[in-house]
Motif scaffolding. Sequence first.
Motif, PDB file in Angstrom:
ATOM      1  N   ALA A  64     -12.555 -91.172  26.172  1.00  0.00           N
ATOM      2  CA  ALA A  64     -12.285 -91.177  24.738  1.00  0.00           C
ATOM      3  C   ALA A  64     -12.559 -92.547  24.131  1.00  0.00           C
ATOM      4  CB  ALA A  64     -10.832 -90.763  24.475  1.00  0.00           C
ATOM      5  N   GLY A  65     -12.180 -93.609  24.864  1.00  0.00           N
ATOM      6  CA  GLY A  65     -12.453 -94.953  24.366  1.00  0.00           C
ATOM      7  C   GLY A  65     -13.936 -95.235  24.219  1.00  0.00           C
ATOM      8  N   LEU A  66     -14.740 -94.718  25.124  1.00  0.00           N
ATOM      9  CA  LEU A  66     -16.186 -94.920  25.033  1.00  0.00           C
ATOM     10  C   LEU A  66     -16.769 -94.194  23.824  1.00  0.00           C
ATOM     11  CD1 LEU A  66     -17.198 -94.735  28.779  1.00  0.00           C
ATOM     12  CD2 LEU A  66     -17.716 -96.608  27.222  1.00  0.00           C
ATOM     13  N   VAL A  67     -16.343 -92.963  23.597  1.00  0.00           N
ATOM     14  CA  VAL A  67     -16.824 -92.248  22.406  1.00  0.00           C
ATOM     15  C   VAL A  67     -16.440 -92.999  21.142  1.00  0.00           C
ATOM     16  CG1 VAL A  67     -16.646 -90.108  21.083  1.00  0.00           C
ATOM     17  CG2 VAL A  67     -16.779 -90.016  23.571  1.00  0.00           C
ATOM     18  N   LEU A  68     -15.197 -93.489  21.107  1.00  0.00           N
ATOM     19  CA  LEU A  68     -14.745 -94.268  19.960  1.00  0.00           C
ATOM     20  C   LEU A  68     -15.566 -95.542  19.803  1.00  0.00           C
ATOM     21  CD1 LEU A  68     -12.628 -94.561  17.695  1.00  0.00           C
ATOM     22  CD2 LEU A  68     -11.176 -95.753  19.339  1.00  0.00           C
ATOM     23  N   SER A  69     -15.903 -96.183  20.907  1.00  0.00           N
ATOM     24  CA  SER A  69     -16.679 -97.411  20.843  1.00  0.00           C
ATOM     25  C   SER A  69     -18.075 -97.157  20.296  1.00  0.00           C
ATOM     26  CB  SER A  69     -16.783 -98.035  22.244  1.00  0.00           C
ATOM     27  OG  SER A  69     -15.516 -98.357  22.739  1.00  0.00           O
ATOM     28  N   PHE A  70     -18.705 -96.086  20.760  1.00  0.00           N
ATOM     29  CA  PHE A  70     -20.049 -95.772  20.270  1.00  0.00           C
ATOM     30  C   PHE A  70     -20.031 -95.326  18.811  1.00  0.00           C
ATOM     31  CE2 PHE A  70     -21.334 -96.194  24.557  1.00  0.00           C
ATOM     32  CZ  PHE A  70     -22.720 -96.258  24.575  1.00  0.00           C
ATOM     33  N   ALA A  71     -18.869 -94.899  18.320  1.00  0.00           N
ATOM     34  CA  ALA A  71     -18.758 -94.563  16.897  1.00  0.00           C
ATOM     35  C   ALA A  71     -18.464 -95.789  16.049  1.00  0.00           C
ATOM     36  CB  ALA A  71     -17.678 -93.496  16.695  1.00  0.00           C
ATOM     37  N   ILE A  72     -17.601 -96.682  16.567  1.00  0.00           N
ATOM     38  CA  ILE A  72     -17.188 -97.843  15.781  1.00  0.00           C
ATOM     39  C   ILE A  72     -18.260 -98.919  15.752  1.00  0.00           C
ATOM     40  CG2 ILE A  72     -15.554 -99.767  15.738  1.00  0.00           C
ATOM     41  CD1 ILE A  72     -13.407 -97.899  16.668  1.00  0.00           C
ATOM     42  N   ALA A  73     -18.919 -99.162  16.887  1.00  0.00           N
ATOM     43  CA  ALA A  73     -19.884-100.260  16.956  1.00  0.00           C
ATOM     44  C   ALA A  73     -20.973-100.158  15.891  1.00  0.00           C
ATOM     45  CB  ALA A  73     -20.490-100.333  18.355  1.00  0.00           C
ATOM     46  N   PRO A  74     -21.648 -99.012  15.709  1.00  0.00           N
ATOM     47  CA  PRO A  74     -22.663 -98.953  14.649  1.00  0.00           C
ATOM     48  C   PRO A  74     -22.081 -99.095  13.248  1.00  0.00           C
ATOM     49  CG  PRO A  74     -22.965 -97.175  16.231  1.00  0.00           C
ATOM     50  CD  PRO A  74     -21.621 -97.778  16.507  1.00  0.00           C
ATOM     51  N   ALA A  75     -20.809 -98.673  13.069  1.00  0.00           N
ATOM     52  CA  ALA A  75     -20.207 -98.787  11.741  1.00  0.00           C
ATOM     53  C   ALA A  75     -19.863-100.230  11.403  1.00  0.00           C
ATOM     54  CB  ALA A  75     -18.945 -97.920  11.660  1.00  0.00           C
ATOM     55  N   VAL A 150     -23.153 -89.525  18.879  1.00  0.00           N
ATOM     56  CA  VAL A 150     -22.199 -90.126  17.937  1.00  0.00           C
ATOM     57  C   VAL A 150     -22.780 -91.410  17.345  1.00  0.00           C
ATOM     58  CG1 VAL A 150     -20.015 -91.359  17.819  1.00  0.00           C
ATOM     59  CG2 VAL A 150     -20.093 -89.098  18.809  1.00  0.00           C
ATOM     60  N   ALA A 151     -23.341 -92.262  18.204  1.00  0.00           N
ATOM     61  CA  ALA A 151     -23.940 -93.502  17.707  1.00  0.00           C
ATOM     62  C   ALA A 151     -25.102 -93.227  16.770  1.00  0.00           C
ATOM     63  CB  ALA A 151     -24.404 -94.359  18.888  1.00  0.00           C
ATOM     64  N   ARG A 152     -25.952 -92.277  17.129  1.00  0.00           N
ATOM     65  CA  ARG A 152     -27.101 -91.942  16.276  1.00  0.00           C
ATOM     66  C   ARG A 152     -26.636 -91.414  14.920  1.00  0.00           C
ATOM     67  NH1 ARG A 152     -31.129 -93.949  15.816  1.00  0.00           N
ATOM     68  NH2 ARG A 152     -30.109 -95.653  16.818  1.00  0.00           N
ATOM     69  N   VAL A 153     -25.631 -90.534  14.927  1.00  0.00           N
ATOM     70  CA  VAL A 153     -25.151 -89.948  13.668  1.00  0.00           C
ATOM     71  C   VAL A 153     -24.542 -91.024  12.776  1.00  0.00           C
ATOM     72  CG1 VAL A 153     -23.405 -88.404  12.696  1.00  0.00           C
ATOM     73  CG2 VAL A 153     -24.838 -87.629  14.584  1.00  0.00           C
ATOM     74  N   ALA A 156     -27.291 -93.151  11.325  1.00  0.00           N
ATOM     75  CA  ALA A 156     -28.020 -92.421  10.282  1.00  0.00           C
ATOM     76  C   ALA A 156     -27.195 -92.295   9.007  1.00  0.00           C
ATOM     77  CB  ALA A 156     -28.410 -91.038  10.807  1.00  0.00           C
ATOM     78  N   LEU A 157     -25.886 -92.091   9.151  1.00  0.00           N
ATOM     79  CA  LEU A 157     -25.028 -92.039   7.970  1.00  0.00           C
ATOM     80  C   LEU A 157     -25.033 -93.379   7.239  1.00  0.00           C
ATOM     81  CD1 LEU A 157     -21.945 -90.019   9.257  1.00  0.00           C
ATOM     82  CD2 LEU A 157     -23.541 -89.341   7.455  1.00  0.00           C
ATOM     83  N   ARG A 158     -24.993 -94.477   7.990  1.00  0.00           N
ATOM     84  CA  ARG A 158     -25.044 -95.793   7.363  1.00  0.00           C
ATOM     85  C   ARG A 158     -26.344 -95.987   6.608  1.00  0.00           C
ATOM     86  NH1 ARG A 158     -25.371-101.153  10.905  1.00  0.00           N
ATOM     87  NH2 ARG A 158     -27.533-100.459  10.898  1.00  0.00           N
ATOM     88  N   ALA A 159     -27.445 -95.517   7.200  1.00  0.00           N
ATOM     89  CA  ALA A 159     -28.736 -95.629   6.525  1.00  0.00           C
ATOM     90  C   ALA A 159     -28.782 -94.750   5.275  1.00  0.00           C
ATOM     91  CB  ALA A 159     -29.859 -95.237   7.482  1.00  0.00           C
ATOM     92  N   ALA A 160     -28.221 -93.525   5.371  1.00  0.00           N
ATOM     93  CA  ALA A 160     -28.235 -92.627   4.216  1.00  0.00           C
ATOM     94  C   ALA A 160     -27.385 -93.155   3.076  1.00  0.00           C
ATOM     95  CB  ALA A 160     -27.738 -91.244   4.631  1.00  0.00           C
ATOM     96  N   LEU A 161     -26.344 -93.919   3.403  1.00  0.00           N
ATOM     97  CA  LEU A 161     -25.474 -94.500   2.378  1.00  0.00           C
ATOM     98  C   LEU A 161     -25.992 -95.829   1.850  1.00  0.00           C
ATOM     99  CD1 LEU A 161     -21.988 -93.727   3.940  1.00  0.00           C
ATOM    100  CD2 LEU A 161     -23.081 -92.577   2.014  1.00  0.00           C
ATOM    101  N   GLY A 162     -27.139 -96.251   2.323  1.00  0.00           N
ATOM    102  CA  GLY A 162     -27.729 -97.482   1.803  1.00  0.00           C
ATOM    103  C   GLY A 162     -27.285 -98.723   2.511  1.00  0.00           C
TER     104      GLY A 162
END
Length: 518
Positions: A64-75, A150-153, A156-162
């Motif tokens: 779970a921590g790894l999934v969270l890390s791959f979500a938080i790091a790109p954000a 998760v990291a890719r999404v 991509a969301l960051r890119a779509a939001l400018g």
Amino acid sequence: MAAHVLRLRAALLVGAFREPGRTIPRAIGFLALVIGTAVTASRALALPSLPDGVAATALVLSAAGLVLSFAIAPALTATVDPLDPRRFRTLGAAPDPLAAVLLLASLVSVPTWLLLVYEVVATIVWTQLGASAGSAIAGAVLHLLGCVLVARVVMALRAALGGQGRPADAAGVFVVALVVASVPATIASAAVWSPGAARALGRVAGLIAALVPGTALPAGEASGSGSVGLAVAIGIVVVAALAVAWVALVRRLLTTIEHPVVARGGAGLGWFALLPRTATGAIAARSLVYGLRDSRYLANLLVIPVAGILPVIPLLVAGVPIEVAALVPVPLMALFYGWLPHNDLAYDASAVWLHIASGVRGVADRAGRLAPVVLISVPVLAVATALSILVSGRGDAVLPVVGVTAALLLSGFGLSSIASVVAPYAVARPGDGPFQQPQRTDSTGAWSQALVLLGALAASAPTVWLAWLAIADRQVESVAVLWTGLGSGAAVLLIGIGIGAAVFDVRGTRIMEFAGAT
């Protein structure tokens, strides 16, 4: 095209170590990651020796921590995404094949290689705990795909939001991600010192195992409980949903031109069209626009839930019952969320002159600036409260917890509304990474932060005391705690906004001088 993109990705990865002035630091950072991964892997291989299912708990929490890390790091990172789908517009590739190629190219990266090491170690440990090799391998594949997707999404969301990127902070964020991923295993290993902590962590792991791709399958087979078929189905559904989201975002990025479109009736204005057309609404909309895209804000908003949960671990290890320890994170998170806007004016930089030059009243400025943290904190606290009550098993504690949460959150907002105009201090400049901090020559920041925290605790002390009485020995009605928290918090909030507004109106010139200096 796939082979060409993979060659380009490998060339970019090798070229990062050849950049003048950064070869040695990046090599040292890479070596530190390798050593840290090796140490973590060696500790993980020793997990089966732990008693009472602690090993399975450690693996689930680490996953779970790894999934969270791959979500938080790109954000949080300001790094330019080399696999941004918009870079491939000129190739004329179809969106769906391009999405598959970019996902495959994502595997050629240092974080993914480290993740692959974890998957190999986890597979070995799961088999030692009683899971079959097939389920362990299938779980590893699902977990690997889930983390990468998760990291890719998120990117991509960051890119779509400018979102904009800078190549400065990737190494620091990936180090933080590795630390976040390794902390659960260390915590679960420490749980062996306290049977109560082990049972509590096991209960938490059981709740989140179904949500993390690839963990419910080997965990259920190793423990002999749960439906293996259901675990497989849930893992596949989660990964499939992430894949569909990734393909949809690639299509959007390839077919959308990034420029503001203003249509009749306010369509295209975003938050400015949704919020009331008043000074308060305009300031709230502007705060939401930059607050939800600025990594400096997002870093603080995302770190607070982690900061609220971490203090619970020492309580569990010390033998505090789970029924009590599980109720601690939500008030802590409310305290930090209320404290967060205590320096929001400093993040505005020179943009604050718009408010002062246009003659906006202080009340509108103070109330409008609370919009971003309110938008994030309220749903986060609502979900956290539900999970806290579920883990503790104390349904009678709902109203006291909500009352304490409201008192801390609203009191913090009120005191922060005063502190941000009375004692603002320098912060990272716009565009800087969330981990960069400027040098300060005075102690204004230290005492203003402390006063807001202590003031919120003091204002909420009566509610906290009543909540303790209601939960511990039921001497006080829960409804009384709720109304006490809401009433005291609302009073401090209104008084704080009023005082902050008066100070804002009086100190307009000084505020502009401070904003110009930052």
